[in-house]
Design an enzyme around this catalytic site. Structure first.
Site, short mmCIF file in Angstrom:
data_model
loop_
_atom_site.label_atom_id
_atom_site.label_comp_id
_atom_site.label_asym_id
_atom_site.label_seq_id
_atom_site.Cartn_x
_atom_site.Cartn_y
_atom_site.Cartn_z
CG HIS A 87 -1.78 -1.24 1.25
ND1 HIS A 87 -2.03 -1.95 2.39
CD2 HIS A 87 -2.41 -1.92 0.25
CE1 HIS A 87 -2.78 -2.99 2.12
NE2 HIS A 87 -3.02 -3.00 0.83
CB THR A 88 2.68 2.95 -2.59
OG1 THR A 88 1.81 2.84 -3.72
CG2 THR A 88 3.60 1.73 -2.56
#
Lengths: 591, 467
Positions: A518-519
């Protein structure tokens, strides 16, 4: 250059947020075109059983991911390092083709805690400004939980999300998450039944005084028809979710929830193999005139449009804004500028829990989200951070998302990597091992950001995006605290043995290690054009006919999986476009 | 007879006899041809005209064109609406549907009302030729004047003209001659007469019968045909053969009568109407040749007409005596306990049970039930074999946009395995379909899967060649 017929709206990228915007804006009567760099993909013929469960093809070789040989990003730890390209998937996974990462996600479908959306104000108010390290650069979203609640709910109903409410209109519900913000309605579907490992975790957590609840899951627990009239099948816990497509029509994706309706609308069209390289601006640079893309034949095509929705993957959104010259690029030295600012990630730790042969975990019964159990006592600001000296937190998960032979085989520490002893250990462990994981937030910092790489270019000769990122002490403290709690629960589960993987202070960010994928950040939303790229409606402060959707808008990362918040923010933004912007095209918030 | 039997013994006479035979045959054929030219029959008045249509009439005509499923044949996949060109396989060769848009040169733009009426209800085109009975004029003969007028109004004023010449049929001489069809028409096409409904006072029953026997032309597939290709019954008045099940194009069109195991006996009116409207019901799903009918026709019908159709079909008594299927717990119990004591059972668990479940009940309006499903209980398992080999995609219904797909198993299962798993399905949970053998599977495996059948209707790749 080829020039196409103008459209009302052009959408860049056709994953979750592109599909939501497409549905909402065609409903408003607009002529909408979505441009997708990849190909068309649908449950049939592309995701059918048993081909969808080929772990080598999808899990290892990443057939659903963007080919990194054509475009990747470069990574470095600090301002004085030289970035090098990310050549093999590990730490984060770029979706590709129609549906984007919405095809290969796990379906973990959370809402943020109310304080997550006003984090800076909240921390400053409860603990004082000094509680935050000097270089921590967290901000508020500019939209509150209460404002967002109907949109978070709508996205859950679109996905057919399965779960148990913990707070209905302020009244706490037995069996749900007591720490969540109040919700107006129950989840659209009851929880997926817990897997056996998750049940052991729940019992242990309860014995320690915690309040375990089923992980909210966009794997429909039963057949379900969503508000668009699209029907989903039930999850059968086959264990092939993340990195994989779903053959049961059960995991929510654009294909299983929106496309059957959207693609039939006469005022919607989709062009695949159309790789957008920039948003075009007029001479004032205050107005977008459309986009330029490269088609399958390698030709440059100009697509005029009145409204541009940038809806690609988080990093691609940032890169497109930089390549288009919309908004001032962020400068980590001065802290000024907005595009590329506040890149963040997440930090996990995991504990393998080994049992003897008398405990049958049967890990092949699993799902990316459904069937696992969570405690949320240590997420967001659900506990007093004062004595612990860090900001943020995470949830603790028990159970397993599947029992895939290559990537999900958990072996006791000390097992050799191959040979007879490995085989024996694999045989003895496979059916009798489960896991406990922590899923923690990462804050934003002045020196953690995204910009264009000075050296490396993509297949079209355009500069790659460069990531400058490493861990900060705050996150080491967070993960230690969280992992200690997780270990207590794991011990309470009475296993034969456990084995923990946790990031230690001093270790560097390693792109080879899978954590959460999850960027976030880089085109963040907020209250002021000085500190954010977008206003609270995800509208560019600089070019008001450009909206940028997705996790690029997060000012810092949360302790939850991001998709629920992404969907909610997109519906919130779409409503503002439909009800306000279309009547008076221009800034929705005066700077 | 003797002329044929004797030539061996009397060589010279044989030649003479042959010449005579040929001459006689030629004379007969010429006379027959002349008769067909001089007395084409069929009735109607080709010169009849229609008054200027009202908007309401055009709209009604559009609705009726859906009911009559004109698009199923006259719109080719990926082609312009009603411009024809769809290949239709027949025992004598491939026929191509004609352009019925109002284009004056390549379409029917110059048709008078009378010519239109004769084509639709009597099977005679403007040139006076008899149409191939792929055009279901024996059924359309029952359509009312009012409805034919509305259809004419729609095709002349509601359809966009398309210039697209008709494609010549791929039928070799002598079968390519049209005039013998006139005799087929004389023999088998009924007179154009209003439908005979039993005067029960049940308005829905009468409406249902009108739709099913007339515009709906359900019998074209669901009534058995004779060796001479005519339907053996054209309506309820013709006995229980009507809608008792047909075969064509390697699909089995099941009985629409009240047989409890292989017909519609186990289905109520509501479920039947849902199936036609949505392409699926709680326990069943449309597949095979019926998919196009839902897609182009029944999903457009009003709830009232669908209810009438269901009401009428449910009034048809069984054509044969059958005991109802009774759900048998044995298979469910065995599979639940992990007991798969036959190759078929094991194949079922590995390939089918994820969606259709070990109890055979499937999932409500997503994956159809196999237990008690008439499609798996018929004598002829061809449709089920084709479905397993080549897969299938549910048509999008009026209120059901999701097109759930059954994958093709031809690449995964051998003929023997397909036979074993279908035999298992046809004899479990109380089903009584019986055994299937590998030879039956082998015959259907070689059928072309028919383009790319496993895509949803909106997939932009649908027109591309199969991968």
């Amino acid at each position: 250059m080829i020039r196409m017929k103008p459209v009302d709206v052009v959408i860049v990228g056709f994953g979750w947020t592109g599909a939501i915007m497409g549905a909402e804006l065609t409903e408003a009567g607009l002529n909408v075109l979505a441009l997708e760099r990849g190909n068309y993909r649908d449950t049939s013929p592309d995701f059918i059983y048993p081909r969808n469960a080929d772990e080598l093809a999808f899990g290892i070789r990443g057939d659903l991911f963007q080919p990194l040989a054509r475009e990747t990003i470069t990574v470095r730890h600090g301002l004085n390092d030289t970035a090098v390209p990310y050549r093999q998937y590990g730490s984060f996974l770029f979706g590709n083709n129609v549906g984007g990462a919405g095809v290969h996600w796990n379906g973990q479908h959370y809402r943020p805690s109310p304080e997550d959306l006003e984090l800076e104000s909240h921390i400053a108010q409860r603990y004082g400004r000094k509680f935050m390290p000097e270089d921590m650069q967290i901000q508020d979203y500019g939209v509150t939980y209460d404002e967002l609640e109907p949109f978070l709910e709508h996205f859950e109903y679109v996905c057919g999300t399965s779960g148990k409410a913990g707070n209905l209109n302020g009244s706490l519900q037995e069996g749900g998450n007591p720490f969540e913000g109040p919700r107006k309605r129950e989840y659209p579907n009851p929880p997926v039944r817990s897997n056996y490992g998750a049940g052991l975790f729940a019992d242990a957590a309860r014995a320690l005084g915690y309040k375990p609840f089923p992980q909210p899951s966009a794997n429909a627990s039963q057949v379900y028809t969503n508000p668009y009239g699209v029907r989903l099948g039930p999850c059968n816990l086959c264990g092939y979710c993340e990195r994989f497509s779903c053959y049961m029509y059960s995991k929510a994706s654009p294909q299983t929830t929106i496309l059957p309706v959207l693609l039939r609308r006469p005022n919607f069209s989709l062009r695949t193999q159309s790789h957008v390289t920039r948003v075009n601006l007029d001479s004032t640079r205050k107005r977008a005139t459309g986009v330029t893309y490269i088609d399958a034949q390698g030709q440059e095509v100009e697509q005029p449009a009145d409204l541009v929705i940038v809806a690609a993957f988080q990093m691609h959104n940032v890169r497109l804004m930089l390549l288009s010259g919309i908004g001032a690029p962020y400068d980590p030295v001065t802290g000024k500028g907005v595009i590329g600012k506040n890149y963040a990630y997440q930090m996990m730790s995991s504990i393998s829990v080994f049992y003897d042969r008398d405990v049958a975990i049967n890990p092949f019964i699993g799902a990316g989200s459904g069937g696992n159990v969570i405690i949320d006592e240590f997420n967001s600001d659900h506990f007093d951070h004062g004595p612990h000296g860090f900001v943020g937190g995470g949830y603790i998960l028990g159970g397993q998302t599947g029992g895939r032979p290559i990537q999900q085989l958990l072996l006791p520490p000390g097992t050799p990597a191959w040979g007879e002893k490995w085989k024996r250990a694999a045989k003895e462990s496979y059916l009798h091992t489960t896991g406990v994981q922590t899923h923690g937030s990462v804050m934003a910092y002045r020196d953690r950001y995204l910009d264009l790489d000075p050296t490396y270019k993509d297949a079209f000769g355009l500069p790659l995006l460069r990531m400058t990122f490493d861990w900060h002490d705050n996150e080491y403290k967070m993960t230690k605290f969280l992992t200690d709690r997780a270990q207590e629960i794991a011990n309470q589960m009475k296993p034969r043995q456990t084995s923990a993987t946790v990031r230690q202070p001093g270790s560097h960010y390693d792109v080879r290690q899978y954590q959460t994928t999850h960027t976030t950040g880089g085109v963040i939303q907020g209250a002021s054009p000085e500190t954010s790229a977008l206003n609270r409606y995800q509208q560019s402060w600089d070019v008001p006919n450009v909206f940028v959707t997705g996790a690029s808008a997060f000012p810092q990362n949360i302790g939850y999986n991001p998709t629920g918040l992404i969907g909610g923010l997109t519906y919130w933004s779409a409503k503002a476009i439909r009800e306000t912007y279309l009547k008076h095209p221009g800034p929705l918030v005066q700077a | 007879m003797n002329t044929v039997a004797q030539p061996r013994r009397r060589g010279g006479g044989a030649l003479r006899a042959l010449v005579i035979l040929v001459v006689v045959l030629v004379v007969i054929v010429v006379l027959a041809w002349l008769a067909a030219q001089l007395f084409p029959g069929g009735g109607g008045d080709a010169s009849a005209t229609a008054p200027a249509p009202t908007d309401e009439q055009i709209k009604q005509g559009e609705y009726l064109a859906h009911v009559a499923d004109c698009a199923a044949c006259h719109t080719a996949p990926g082609g312009k609406p009603f411009a024809g060109g769809l290949p239709i396989g027949s025992p004598i060769g491939t026929i191509y549907s004609s352009n019925i848009t109002p284009d004056p040169v390549t379409g029917i733009g110059k048709y008078t009302y009378g010519q239109f009426e004769r084509a639709v209800r009597r099977g005679i085109n403007a040139a006076g030729h008899t149409l191939y009975p792929a055009m279901p004029y024996p059924s359309y003969a029952k359509v009312s004047d009012q409805d034919i007028q509305a259809l004419y109004a729609y095709f002349m004023h509601g359809v966009a003209p398309v210039t697209q010449p008709n494609r010549a049929d791929d039928i070799g001489w002598p079968l390519s001659m049209r005039w013998p069809l006139t005799y087929w028409r004389w023999l088998f096409a009924p007179k154009v007469t209003p439908i005979e409904t039993t005067s029960t006072g049940d308005v829905a029953l009468a409406r249902g019968q009108y739709l099913v026997e007339g515009l709906g032309h359900c019998g074209a597939c669901h009534t058995p045909r004779a060796a001479t290709l005519q339907e053996t019954a054209l309506g309820t008045g013709d006995g229980t053969a009507y809608l008792s099940g047909g075969e064509g194009d390697n699909w089995i069109a099941p009985s629409l009568r009240g047989e409890p195991a292989t017909g519609l006996g186990s289905m109520d009116e509501e479920e039947l109407a849902t199936l036609l409207k949505s392409g699926r019901s709680a326990r069943s799903a449309i597949f095979g040749g019926m998919s196009d009918v839902v897609l182009h026709s029944t999903r457009y019908m009003s709830d009232q007409d669908l209810a009438a159709i269901a009401h009428f079909l449910k009034s048809l008594p069984p054509a044969r005596q059958e005991a109802p299927l009774v759900y048998d717990m044995a298979t469910r119990k065995a599979l639940y306990e992990g007991k798969a004591d036959s190759a078929g059972a094991l194949l079922y668990i590995n390939n089918c049970a994820a969606c259709h479940r070990t109890d055979g009940h499937g999932y409500n309006a997503v994956f159809p039930a196999l237990a008690g499903n008439p499609a798996v209980n018929g004598d002829n398992a061809d449709s089920v074999i084709r479905l397993v080999l080549h897969g299938g995609t549910m048509p999008a219904g009026r209120d059901a946009p999701t097109q759930f797909t059954m994958p093709a198993f031809r690449g995964r299962l051998s003929d023997q395995q397909v036979a074993e798993v279908i035999t298992f399905v046809r004899s479990s949970w109380g089903n009584r379909g019986g055994a299937v053998n590998a030879q039956q599977v082998a015959r259907l495996r070689s059928l072309p899967p028919g383009g790319q059948p496993l895509m949803s209707g909106f997939d932009p790749r649908a027109g591309e060649p199969p991968r």
